[in-house]
Design an enzyme around this catalytic site. Structure first.
Site, short mmCIF file in Angstrom:
data_model
loop_
_atom_site.label_atom_id
_atom_site.label_comp_id
_atom_site.label_asym_id
_atom_site.label_seq_id
_atom_site.Cartn_x
_atom_site.Cartn_y
_atom_site.Cartn_z
N GLU A 1 -15.81 -8.04 -10.55
CA GLU A 1 -16.04 -7.75 -9.00
C GLU A 1 -14.79 -6.95 -8.54
OE1 GLU A 1 -18.42 -8.87 -7.63
OE2 GLU A 1 -19.17 -10.63 -9.07
N LYS B 1 -6.27 -16.73 -15.65
CA LYS B 1 -4.87 -16.10 -15.25
C LYS B 1 -4.86 -15.62 -13.83
CE LYS B 1 -3.32 -12.19 -14.57
NZ LYS B 1 -2.20 -12.24 -13.49
N CYS C 1 -12.43 -7.46 -0.20
CA CYS C 1 -13.11 -6.33 -1.02
C CYS C 1 -14.37 -5.90 -0.12
CB CYS C 1 -13.76 -6.79 -2.35
SG CYS C 1 -14.41 -8.52 -2.19
N GLU D 1 -10.42 2.87 -1.06
CA GLU D 1 -9.99 1.57 -0.36
C GLU D 1 -8.55 1.48 0.21
OE1 GLU D 1 -9.91 -1.83 -3.23
OE2 GLU D 1 -11.72 -2.66 -1.92
P1 NAD Z 1 -5.43 -5.82 -9.46
O1 NAD Z 1 -6.54 -5.30 -10.05
O2 NAD Z 1 -4.23 -5.21 -9.57
O3 NAD Z 1 -5.22 -7.33 -10.06
C1 NAD Z 1 -6.21 -8.48 -9.98
C2 NAD Z 1 -5.75 -9.46 -11.24
O4 NAD Z 1 -5.63 -8.69 -12.42
C3 NAD Z 1 -4.52 -9.92 -11.00
O5 NAD Z 1 -4.49 -11.26 -11.63
C4 NAD Z 1 -3.56 -9.02 -12.04
O6 NAD Z 1 -2.53 -9.98 -12.60
C5 NAD Z 1 -4.54 -8.85 -13.07
N1 NAD Z 1 -4.29 -7.73 -14.01
C6 NAD Z 1 -3.54 -6.52 -13.84
N2 NAD Z 1 -3.43 -5.64 -14.83
C7 NAD Z 1 -4.23 -6.47 -15.85
C8 NAD Z 1 -4.68 -5.93 -17.25
N3 NAD Z 1 -4.26 -4.86 -17.67
N4 NAD Z 1 -5.62 -6.77 -17.90
C9 NAD Z 1 -6.05 -7.68 -17.27
N5 NAD Z 1 -5.60 -8.42 -15.94
C10 NAD Z 1 -4.80 -7.66 -15.26
O7 NAD Z 1 -5.76 -6.24 -7.90
P2 NAD Z 1 -5.13 -6.60 -6.80
O8 NAD Z 1 -4.04 -5.71 -6.18
O9 NAD Z 1 -4.46 -7.97 -7.01
O10 NAD Z 1 -6.30 -7.17 -5.82
C11 NAD Z 1 -6.82 -6.23 -4.86
C12 NAD Z 1 -8.16 -5.57 -5.50
O11 NAD Z 1 -9.08 -6.68 -5.76
C13 NAD Z 1 -8.75 -4.58 -4.37
O12 NAD Z 1 -9.16 -3.26 -5.26
C14 NAD Z 1 -9.90 -5.42 -3.99
O13 NAD Z 1 -11.10 -4.62 -3.75
C15 NAD Z 1 -10.33 -6.20 -5.14
N6 NAD Z 1 -11.10 -7.45 -5.11
C16 NAD Z 1 -12.48 -7.40 -5.45
C17 NAD Z 1 -13.25 -8.51 -4.92
C18 NAD Z 1 -14.61 -8.47 -5.24
O14 NAD Z 1 -15.05 -9.58 -5.24
N7 NAD Z 1 -15.32 -7.46 -5.49
C19 NAD Z 1 -12.64 -9.28 -4.27
C20 NAD Z 1 -11.49 -9.70 -4.09
C21 NAD Z 1 -10.48 -8.07 -4.41
#
Ligand code: NAD
Length: 475
Positions: free
Chosen positions: A244, A169, A278, A378
């Protein structure tokens, strides 16, 4: 207006059951460039069924067969690297150098997984037992927009190395990149159902993956809030998880650091991926008696950073991904000012010479204290908070004073000194003096930055279940 109206299930591009149309933007111009028809729960279930059907054969593949698939996947992604980079500039606003890095990262992930598998014993003798490492089952891979297709490749590579099948997804905001990547992956000619891709909403398709009893594991990259909801929702079916999540990484400039040499490292850690990584080093710790020198140097350097058209090779910082992110970062900048931090460079509003798009000024606050919002939360934009310390003990305490623990940076002119400090920092990775990424070393977070590790042996084992077989060995 182009409409992406296919998802990928059981080796074929098929029409989704879902019918919601979702706008895709070019963030540099804030204009809609395409739409995607989102998949729904039924599409998620179809994808899971296809992966489930493909799993028995996939789980029995030999090491060599998996390595061959991984090499094939590498080749097809590499062959389309330029196109993938081009689309990520258009849809994500990645500056050209970043876009090229991501394309290489995506292709190389398959080679790193092949190398890891090649050297990894899938069966070994422990005492009287034969221990075999079996694929965990159907895995759900969920990615964010800030490196959508790169993360699809790194997660899928380990799933395939382990013999799993996958349902993916991707971020709904990255559908053009996903479409281009899926076309590449399809050309690798893997057996139908080994990977399936459904672009849809997180709380619809992602939630179905997380709750469905036929999915054994979720590997998720995204926010800490959603990560926690995945643990809760997955508990019912005892899902294995790799999470992550977010970060608020410290950059410690030690008292023996050459500050002029440190500044490029501070800036690249703080502003990499336009501040949407991140791992960004967003809390910079500086000895109190060197703060004047530090502030002068960082101000001069940040004023020279080029923000704007991501296609211009001299651009270092592109737009943020969306209006929502732009407004969020602007709000944090306003909060920093309201809470009494000193704005050293940057601030609210569009950068000079920029008239539209989701661009934010690279911003540095100084005089920040650990209790301020901009030191704790963050931000996910190009905003650095500079804090001072009196003793190294205090620096380490400030560095660890966070709910996160993903990556840290230490800058020192004495490598041994840097390593002593690194040993005391609570984070999954510590980077000394801007050392390059090591793709075979584990990556992941302490504390609320995540659970488990990706990459290399640790990443592979996250897709494997050990099984001990006692007795029955040939005499
Ligand atoms: P997000 O958590 O909103 O979304 C990430 C993914 O999860 C998307 O595909 C989203 O559609 C999906 N998602 C949302 N709600 C869900 C649910 N209830 N169940 C399952 N999937 C769901 O994050 P974002 O805004 O897309 O990305 C930014 C965040 O990601 C930041 O907090 C950043 O730090 C983190 N990030 C972490 C890493 C790492 O490797 N640690 C890398 C990149 C980004």
């Amino acid at each position: 207006m182009p409409v992406i109206d296919r998802i990928y299930i059981d080796g074929a591009f098929v029409e989704p059951h879902g019918s919601e149309l979702f706008d895709l933007f070019n963030p540099a111009t804030a204009t809609v460039i395409a739409q995607v028809k989102l998949g729904d729960e039924e599409d998620a279930r179809r994808a899971i069924a296809a992966a489930k059907k493909a799993f028995p054969a996939s789980s029995r593949t030999t090491k060599q067969e998996r390595i061959d698939m991984l090499r094939q996947l590498h080749d097809v992604v590499l062959a389309d690297a330029e196109r993938l980079a081009e689309i990520s500039i258009e849809e994500y606003g990645a500056p050209v150098a970043r876009a090229a890095w991501t394309a290489r990262y995506a292709a190389d992930a398959f080679l790193h997984a092949a190398k890891t598998l090649e050297d990894y014993p899938l069966a070994r003798q422990i005492g009287t037992a034969e221990v075999v490492m079996e694929p965990v089952g159907v895995v759900g891979l969920i990615t964010p927009w800030n490196n959508n297709y790169g993360f699809i490749c790194s997660k899928l590579s380990m799933a395939i190395a382990a013999g799993c099948t996958a349902v993916i997804k991707p971020s709904e905001m990255s559908a053009l990149q996903t479409q281009a990547l899926t076309e590449c992956l399809h050309r690798a000619g893997l057996p139908a159902g080994v990977f399936n891709i459904v672009t849809g909403r997180g709380d619809v398709v992602g939630a179905e993956f997380t709750a469905n009893p036929d999915v054994a594991k979720i590997s998720f990259t995204g926010s800490t809030t959603v990560g926690k909801s995945i643990i809760r929702a997955g508990a019912e079916t005892m899902k294995r998880v790799t999470l992550e999540l977010g970060g608020k990484s410290p950059t410690l400039t030690l008292d023996d650091a050459d500050l002029a040499a440190a500044i490029p490292h501070v800036i690249s850690a703080g502003f990499a991926n336009s501040g949407q990584a991140c791992i960004n080093g967003t809390r910079v710790l500086v000895p109190e008696d060197r703060i004047v020198e530090f502030n002068t140097l960082i101000k001069q350097a940040v004023e020279k950073i080029k923000v704007g058209d991501p296609r211009d090779p001299s651009t270092a910082i592109g737009p943020l991904v969306s209006r929502k992110q732009f407004e969020r970062v602007e709000r944090y900048i306003a909060t920093g000012i309201a809470e009494g931090a000193e704005l050293l460079v940057g601030g609210e509003g569009l950068p000079d010479g920029v008239t539209g798009g989701y661009f934010v000024k690279p911003t540095v606050f100084t005089g920040v204290t650990s209790d301020m919002t901009i030191a704790r939360e963050e931000i996910f934009g190009p905003v650095i908070a500079v804090l001072t310390y009196r003793t190294e003990e205090e620096a380490i305490e400030i560095a660890n004073d966070t709910v996160y623990g993903l990556q840290s940076y230490v800058i020192s002119s004495n490598p041994e000194h840097a390593r002593t400090v690194a040993a005391r920092i609570q984070s999954g990775r510590v980077v000394i003096n801007g050392a390059p990424h090591e793709p075979l070393a584990p990556f992941g977070g302490f504390k609320q930055s995540g659970l488990g590790r990706e990459y290399g042996v640790f990443g592979l084992e996250a897709y494997l279940e050990p099984k001990a077989i006692l007795g029955g060995q040939p005499a």
